[in-house]
Design an enzyme around this catalytic site. Structure first.
Site, PDB file in Angstrom:
ATOM      1  N   CYS A  76      32.122  -3.623   4.756  1.00  0.00           N
ATOM      2  CA  CYS A  76      31.427  -2.369   4.438  1.00  0.00           C
ATOM      3  C   CYS A  76      31.911  -1.776   3.107  1.00  0.00           C
ATOM      4  O   CYS A  76      31.612  -2.331   2.056  1.00  0.00           O
ATOM      5  CB  CYS A  76      31.556  -1.404   5.615  1.00  0.00           C
ATOM      6  SG  CYS A  76      30.270  -0.162   5.574  1.00  0.00           S
TER       7      CYS A  76
ATOM      8  N   HIS B 110      30.916  -3.989  10.518  1.00  0.00           N
ATOM      9  CA  HIS B 110      32.335  -3.802  10.872  1.00  0.00           C
ATOM     10  C   HIS B 110      32.734  -4.666  12.067  1.00  0.00           C
ATOM     11  O   HIS B 110      32.731  -4.165  13.201  1.00  0.00           O
ATOM     12  CB  HIS B 110      32.562  -2.352  11.300  1.00  0.00           C
ATOM     13  CG  HIS B 110      32.445  -1.353  10.211  1.00  0.00           C
ATOM     14  ND1 HIS B 110      33.528  -0.833   9.548  1.00  0.00           N
ATOM     15  CD2 HIS B 110      31.361  -0.752   9.665  1.00  0.00           C
ATOM     16  CE1 HIS B 110      33.127   0.041   8.644  1.00  0.00           C
ATOM     17  NE2 HIS B 110      31.811   0.110   8.699  1.00  0.00           N
TER      18      HIS B 110
ATOM     19  N   GLU C 250      35.555  -5.221  12.986  1.00  0.00           N
ATOM     20  CA  GLU C 250      36.773  -4.617  13.551  1.00  0.00           C
ATOM     21  C   GLU C 250      36.453  -3.455  14.498  1.00  0.00           C
ATOM     22  O   GLU C 250      37.351  -2.792  15.007  1.00  0.00           O
ATOM     23  CB  GLU C 250      37.723  -4.168  12.425  1.00  0.00           C
ATOM     24  CG  GLU C 250      37.405  -2.861  11.740  1.00  0.00           C
ATOM     25  CD  GLU C 250      36.239  -2.914  10.768  1.00  0.00           C
ATOM     26  OE1 GLU C 250      35.499  -3.923  10.741  1.00  0.00           O
ATOM     27  OE2 GLU C 250      36.023  -1.916  10.052  1.00  0.00           O
TER      28      GLU C 250
HETATM   29  N1  GLN Z   1      29.022   4.315   2.571  1.00  0.00           N
HETATM   30  C1  GLN Z   1      30.410   3.975   2.415  1.00  0.00           C
HETATM   31  C2  GLN Z   1      30.768   3.720   0.944  1.00  0.00           C
HETATM   32  O1  GLN Z   1      30.033   3.917   0.080  1.00  0.00           O
HETATM   33  C3  GLN Z   1      30.761   2.757   3.243  1.00  0.00           C
HETATM   34  C4  GLN Z   1      30.677   3.086   4.712  1.00  0.00           C
HETATM   35  C5  GLN Z   1      31.593   2.276   5.573  1.00  0.00           C
HETATM   36  O2  GLN Z   1      32.526   1.607   5.117  1.00  0.00           O
HETATM   37  N2  GLN Z   1      31.372   2.375   6.860  1.00  0.00           N
HETATM   38  O3  GLN Z   1      31.828   3.324   0.668  1.00  0.00           O
END
Ligand code: GLN
Length: 237
Positions: free
Chosen positions: A96, A218, A220
C-alpha cells in the site's frame, strides 16, 4: 554439527502498520517451521541506518506514504533507503503506502514527497473512489502463489499502478534528495502479478520487478499468513 543460515527481515517502522508485518512473519515462520529447519530468522523494526544495515530484506508497510517520506528525510534514513533498494543483493516488499514509496513516479504525490524508485512504475494514491475507500475481496493468486486461490485482500485507501516504464527508462527520474544516491539500478522487467477487475477496468494491484515486490493491498491484515510465507520462500531464502 549443522549450521543454520541467518536471515534478517526488517520492517520499516517510521509510521504505519509495521507491528502487524512483524507478527505475520513470526506466525508464518512458526506455522511452517518444518520447512525452515536450516534457517534462523530475525524480524526487526527499522528506524535507523544501523538497523537497516543488518537486513537481508526490507518490508515497507502501509500507512501514509507522504508521512513516511517526510520522516525518512527528517531522520536522515532516506539516503540509506535509496541505497538499500538499489542494492542487487537485497529484497524489498512494499504494501500500500509502501508500494507508493517504492515507485518511480507518483501521479498525485504531495509537495516534496519522495519515492525510492525501486519499481519502474507510476502509482496513483487513493485510487479507489470514496465508496470503495476500504474493502476486502477474495482474490485468486494461484498463478504466483501455489494453491492460493482465495486470499482475502484488504484494500484501505489503496493505490493502483497506473504506468509501467520500460527498463532503463531514464526519462523519469525519481526526485532524489541531495544526499541520495538513487540510480535505480533495477533492470529486471516489471511483471504484473495481479489485476483487479472493477467496473470493466483492470487495475494493477500487485507487481514484481525481480527482487522487489509491491502490493496495493495489506496481507498483514488478512488473518492469513500465506502471503508472508510466500515472500519468505520466494524472495528471502
Ligand atoms: N493512501 C495512503 C498513501 O497515500 C496509503 C494507504 C495505506 O497504506 N493503507 O500513502
Amino acid at each position: 554439527m549443522t549450521t543454520t543460515k541467518k536471515k534478517v527481515i526488517g520492517v520499516l517502522a517510521l509510521q504505519g502498520a509495521f507491528i502487524e508485518h512483524i507478527e505475520y512473519f513470526n506466525k508464518a515462520i512458526q506455522l511452517n517451521s518444518d520447512n525452515y529447519l536450516s534457517y534462523t530468522f530475525t524480524i526487526i523494526p527499522i528506524k535507523t541506518k544501523e538497523e537497516l544495515q543488518q537486513c537481508d530484506a526490507l518490508v515497507i508497510p502501509g500507512g501514509e506514504s507522504s508521512s513516511m517520506s517526510y520522516i525518512a528525510e527528517r531522520t536522515n534514513l532516506l539516503p540509506h533507503l535509496y541505497a538499500f533498494v538499489a542494492d542487487e543483493n537485497k529484497t524489498v516488499w512494499g504494501t500500500c503506502a509502501g508500494l507508493i514509496f517504492l515507485s518511480k513516479q507518483i501521479q498525485n504525490g504531495l509537495e516534496n514527497q519522495k519515492c525510492l524508485g525501486g519499481l519502474s512504475i507510476e502509482t496513483n494514491r487513493n485510487a479507489f473512489g470514496r465508496q470503495l475507500d476500504s474493502f476486502v475481496t477474495n482474490l485468486d493468486f494461484s498463478k504466483f502463489i501455489p494453491n492460493c486461490n482465495n486470499f482475502p485482500a484488504v484494500f484501505i485507501r489503496a493505490p493502483v499502478v497506473t504506468k509501467i516504464f520500460a527498463e532503463n527508462d531514464s526519462s523519469v527520474l525519481t526526485k532524489i534528495p541531495k544526499s541520495g544516491n538513487n540510480t535505480s539500478t533495477n533492470t529486471e522487467k516489471v511483471q504484473v502479478l495481479y489485476q483487479l477487475e472493477l467496473d470493466k477496468n483492470d487495475l494493477i494491484v500487485a507487481v514484481r520487478q525481480g527482487r522487489i515486490l509491491g502490493t496495493s493491498f495489506h496481507p498483514e491484515l488478512a488473518d492469513d499468513y500465506r502471503f508472508h510465507q510466500w515472500f519468505i520462500d520466494e524472495f528471502v531464502i
